[in-house]
Design a protein around this motif. Structure first.
Motif, PDB file in Angstrom:
ATOM      1  N   UNK A   4      43.104  35.079  38.730  1.00  8.39           N
ATOM      2  CA  UNK A   4      42.145  36.174  39.284  1.00  8.39           C
ATOM      3  C   UNK A   4      42.296  36.445  40.680  1.00  8.39           C
ATOM      4  N   UNK A   5      42.776  35.733  41.587  1.00 12.87           N
ATOM      5  CA  UNK A   5      42.796  36.143  42.724  1.00 12.87           C
ATOM      6  C   UNK A   5      43.871  36.527  43.591  1.00 12.87           C
ATOM      7  N   UNK A   6      45.126  36.376  42.608  1.00  9.69           N
ATOM      8  CA  UNK A   6      46.472  36.683  43.140  1.00  9.69           C
ATOM      9  C   UNK A   6      46.787  37.825  43.986  1.00  9.69           C
ATOM     10  N   UNK A   7      45.929  38.840  44.150  1.00  9.06           N
ATOM     11  CA  UNK A   7      46.290  39.792  44.923  1.00  9.06           C
ATOM     12  C   UNK A   7      45.193  39.518  46.342  1.00  9.06           C
ATOM     13  N   UNK A   8      44.245  38.592  46.276  1.00  2.16           N
ATOM     14  CA  UNK A   8      43.583  38.080  47.539  1.00  2.16           C
ATOM     15  C   UNK A   8      44.554  37.067  48.293  1.00  2.16           C
ATOM     16  N   UNK A   9      45.159  37.748  49.353  1.00  2.00           N
ATOM     17  CA  UNK A   9      46.001  36.946  49.700  1.00  2.00           C
ATOM     18  C   UNK A   9      45.415  35.812  50.685  1.00  2.00           C
ATOM     19  N   UNK A  10      44.494  35.893  51.242  1.00  2.00           N
ATOM     20  CA  UNK A  10      43.625  35.070  52.272  1.00  2.00           C
ATOM     21  C   UNK A  10      42.841  33.779  51.708  1.00  2.00           C
ATOM     22  N   UNK A  11      42.601  34.093  50.357  1.00  2.00           N
ATOM     23  CA  UNK A  11      41.699  32.991  49.739  1.00  2.00           C
ATOM     24  C   UNK A  11      42.595  31.725  49.232  1.00  2.00           C
ATOM     25  N   UNK A  12      41.612  30.814  49.514  1.00  2.00           N
ATOM     26  CA  UNK A  12      42.213  29.310  49.423  1.00  2.00           C
ATOM     27  C   UNK A  12      41.390  28.542  48.277  1.00  2.00           C
ATOM     28  N   UNK A  65      35.828  48.984  29.543  1.00  3.69           N
ATOM     29  CA  UNK A  65      36.767  48.193  30.329  1.00  3.69           C
ATOM     30  C   UNK A  65      35.964  47.449  31.581  1.00  3.69           C
ATOM     31  N   UNK A  66      36.855  46.546  32.098  1.00  2.05           N
ATOM     32  CA  UNK A  66      36.361  45.924  33.362  1.00  2.05           C
ATOM     33  C   UNK A  66      36.206  47.103  34.479  1.00  2.05           C
ATOM     34  N   UNK A  67      37.203  47.939  34.500  1.00  3.70           N
ATOM     35  CA  UNK A  67      37.205  48.850  35.233  1.00  3.70           C
ATOM     36  C   UNK A  67      36.246  49.937  35.282  1.00  3.70           C
ATOM     37  N   UNK A  68      35.920  50.384  33.974  1.00  3.92           N
ATOM     38  CA  UNK A  68      34.774  51.067  33.849  1.00  3.92           C
ATOM     39  C   UNK A  68      33.353  50.732  34.187  1.00  3.92           C
ATOM     40  N   UNK A  69      33.236  49.352  33.975  1.00  2.00           N
ATOM     41  CA  UNK A  69      31.857  48.896  34.481  1.00  2.00           C
ATOM     42  C   UNK A  69      31.916  48.732  36.033  1.00  2.00           C
ATOM     43  N   UNK A  70      32.896  49.146  36.665  1.00  2.00           N
ATOM     44  CA  UNK A  70      32.835  49.098  38.098  1.00  2.00           C
ATOM     45  C   UNK A  70      32.217  48.053  38.986  1.00  2.00           C
ATOM     46  N   UNK A  71      32.220  46.772  38.498  1.00  2.00           N
ATOM     47  CA  UNK A  71      31.395  45.825  39.211  1.00  2.00           C
ATOM     48  C   UNK A  71      32.316  44.718  39.807  1.00  2.00           C
ATOM     49  N   UNK A  72      33.527  44.993  39.750  1.00  2.00           N
ATOM     50  CA  UNK A  72      34.666  44.098  40.317  1.00  2.00           C
ATOM     51  C   UNK A  72      35.433  44.966  41.279  1.00  2.00           C
ATOM     52  N   UNK A  73      35.999  44.647  42.530  1.00  2.00           N
ATOM     53  CA  UNK A  73      36.756  45.175  43.186  1.00  2.00           C
ATOM     54  C   UNK A  73      38.300  45.479  42.626  1.00  2.00           C
ATOM     55  N   UNK A  74      39.025  46.344  43.128  1.00  2.00           N
ATOM     56  CA  UNK A  74      40.486  46.833  42.646  1.00  2.00           C
ATOM     57  C   UNK A  74      41.390  45.522  42.731  1.00  2.00           C
ATOM     58  N   UNK A  75      41.312  44.735  43.705  1.00  2.00           N
ATOM     59  CA  UNK A  75      42.127  43.868  43.605  1.00  2.00           C
ATOM     60  C   UNK A  75      41.925  42.536  42.606  1.00  2.00           C
ATOM     61  N   UNK A  76      40.641  42.344  42.298  1.00  2.00           N
ATOM     62  CA  UNK A  76      40.698  41.740  40.933  1.00  2.00           C
ATOM     63  C   UNK A  76      40.696  42.055  39.921  1.00  2.00           C
ATOM     64  N   UNK A  77      40.336  43.583  39.632  1.00  2.00           N
ATOM     65  CA  UNK A  77      40.684  44.406  38.248  1.00  2.00           C
ATOM     66  C   UNK A  77      42.133  44.197  38.094  1.00  2.00           C
ATOM     67  N   UNK A  78      43.220  44.375  39.207  1.00  2.00           N
ATOM     68  CA  UNK A  78      44.421  44.574  38.993  1.00  2.00           C
ATOM     69  C   UNK A  78      45.051  43.181  38.580  1.00  2.00           C
ATOM     70  N   UNK A  79      44.422  42.039  39.260  1.00  2.00           N
ATOM     71  CA  UNK A  79      44.953  40.631  38.689  1.00  2.00           C
ATOM     72  C   UNK A  79      44.570  40.350  37.304  1.00  2.00           C
TER      73      UNK A  79
END
Length: 550
Positions: free
Chosen positions: A95-103, A3-17
């Motif tokens: 993809x970035x919905x949990x990264x609140x500051x990104x524009x 899975x994306x999570x098992x590959x461990x190349x993306x941070x938790x916020x992106x994985x959750x999104x």
């Protein structure tokens, strides 16, 4: 499969999104591109079939690499059309919905430029835009690209094909030389080398699947009709598939508009997108299509760029495209995200050569199918209606106040009469349309060692069903195909006519078309010619087997 999570190349916020969206396993292009972009600053060319997740392949790592503490734009994503621009923006926001500051903002033509200028006065991290609007804002001194670190060219070959070379050149000149440039496309077209040479530096090439090859999840079929019957064929193709959810591709805006208007007048749940529509109109049509409030969308190739709907069942090529790359893009609108799909071509006999060229170039076999008869369509629609009735969940509580009056009104009808009347309400349109319908297929004979079919019109009077000949003058033949193979008496007569010299007046006796085989009588003097000729024919990929029936 990891899975994306098992590959461990993306941070938790992106994985959750992406888990919220339903992304669990990376696609082949994502498995190759994401780690590469996270670890390397090297330019890349990435080629993958349409519908394989290219937006996520570049979008996820770019989102992760953005420095949120810096208020200026760090990534520029260029794409050919407004629809694709909006689709990419929607995806990146998901993809970035949990990264609140990104524009993330989108800049495209067809809408007020003033509102977009106001957006540019605020902090922005990622800009998604079309070349025309981007260069307009640059020339107005409202958009500055000197701090861009990542340039993504999505469908860059199409941007050149649409005549944006000058705009692209001007935009690239405004970017810093030290940047990472990413080129994404579904096809390796003639423009790709031009783009790579002009805008990229020693790019890494990442390819999943074969170049310019369609998805294995798409079946390719074609129908052959005369030009005068093309629209009738389209309606029959739609009618034989009650649950169709598809895109009909036309070559020109005029043709697109005409076909859509004709379908609407004939009662089909249809609309169209083409160049003359305002942006508000285009967005309205696309929103209805995405929400399945439309069953069919008629579109030009340019307008269809950016249509990203995973459960499209059919792509119908009302006009064949000029290039195989365009066909790859079209057919890639179906068979996405693990779903199967069908790409349909409606062609005239003189276009068979073009179709065979497509077969060679995209590595797929096109299967000829017969236009369904009116009877077949009515039967299919009726059975579909019955299945819908069987699945209906009745809210009995809501029916209680009305049921006594309904029952009283209908008590004079027996069960059979009720079935007839309710069925007629649903089917009168189909029965009325097809009760006197004729076969509109073009019937072909084969040539030895060839799967192609070539046609000659039936010569009036070529066949005489004669009762004057003695019974012993006929041979009874067995053929291994029947009604399940779309064989009719007329089609069988046409096949015989093509095998026997067209000037011959062959007499045909009794014909019996059964489900899995057929029996027919011909004059004995033509028996061997028909046995030899039919044994060389492939009926849509199935070899014919014929023998004398004692």
């Amino acid at each position: 499969m990891k899975t994306f999570k098992e590959y461990n190349f993306l941070n938790d916020k992106i994985i959750k999104a992406i888990e919220d969206i339903g992304f669990k396993y990376p696609t082949p292009i994502q498995k190759k591109v994401i780690p590469f972009l996270l670890e390397s600053e090297k330019d890349i060319i990435a080629l993958a079939q349409t519908g394989t997740g290219k937006t996520a392949a570049f979008g996820l790592p770019i989102i992760q690499k953005i420095n949120l503490e810096i208020r200026y734009a760090q990534a520029l994503i260029l794409c050919p059309t407004r629809e694709l621009c909006l689709q990419i923006t929607r995806d990146l926001l998901s993809f970035s919905k949990y990264i609140l500051l990104i524009k993330i903002i989108s800049l495209y033509g067809g809408v007020s430029i003033d509102n977009q200028i106001q957006l540019l006065k605020k902090s922005n991290h990622i800009i998604v835009g079309t070349p025309g609007r981007i260069i307009d804002l640059i020339r107005r001194n409202k958009l500055y690209l000197s701090n861009i670190k990542y340039l993504i060219l999505d469908e860059a070959d199409e941007m050149l094909n649409m005549g944006f070379k000058e705009e692209l050149d001007s935009i690239i000149l405004k970017l810093p030389k030290k940047r990472q440039s990413l080129l994404f496309s579904a096809t390796m077209s003639k423009y790709m080398n031009v783009i790579a040479h002009s805008y990229l530096i020693e790019p890494k090439e990442i390819i999943t699947g074969k170049r310019n090859i369609c998805s294995d999840d798409v079946k390719h079929i074609y129908y052959i009709v005369s030009n005068s019957n093309k629209y009738l064929a389209l309606k029959r193709i739609v009618d034989i598939h009650p649950e169709i959810y598809g895109i009909i591709f036309c070559r020109t805006r005029k043709n697109t508009k005409e076909i859509a208007e004709s379908l609407i007048q004939d009662g089909y749940n249809t609309d169209a997108i083409y160049g003359d529509l305002s942006q508000a109109q285009r967005e309205s049509v696309m929103n209805k299509f995405r929400k399945k409030k439309l069953q069919l969308l008629v579109a030009t190739d340019v307008a269809a760029r950016g249509i990203d709907v995973n459960d499209i069942t059919h792509v119908i090529n009302y006009n064949l495209p000029d290039e195989n790359e365009i066909y790859v893009h079209r057919s890639g609108r179906t068979g996405r995200a693990g779903n199967s799909g069908i790409s349909v071509c409606i062609i005239h006999s003189n276009e068979i050569k073009n179709l065979r060229e497509f077969e060679k170039k995209i590595g797929k076999t096109f299967e000829r199918t017969m236009i369904p008869s009116g009877k077949e369509i009515c039967e299919k629609q009726f059975l579909y209606f019955i299945e819908k009735v069987k699945k209906v969940v009745v809210d009995e509580q809501s029916m209680i106040p009305f049921f006594p009056k309904i029952k009283k009104k209908l008590e004079s009808f027996d069960k059979e009469e009720l079935i007839k009347r309710f069925s007629w309400i649903e089917f009168n349109r189909f029965i009325s349309s097809y009760k006197n319908s004729k076969d509109i297929n073009i019937i072909f004979s084969s040539k030895s060692n060839s799967s192609l079919f070539y046609t000659k019109k039936l010569k009036k009077g070529s066949f005489l069903k004669s009762k004057k000949l003695k019974k012993g003058s006929f041979s009874k033949l067995f053929l291994n195909i029947g009604s399940k193979d779309n064989l009719t008496k007329l089609r069988l007569i046409n096949l015989i006519n093509q095998i026997v010299n067209k000037n011959s007046r062959i007499n045909i006796g009794h014909i019996e078309i059964l489900s899995n085989f057929s029996l027919f009588e011909v004059e004995k003097r033509y028996q061997n010619k028909i046995l030899t000729g039919m044994s060389r024919i492939n009926h849509f990929g199935r070899p014919l087997s014929i023998e004398i029936k004692n």
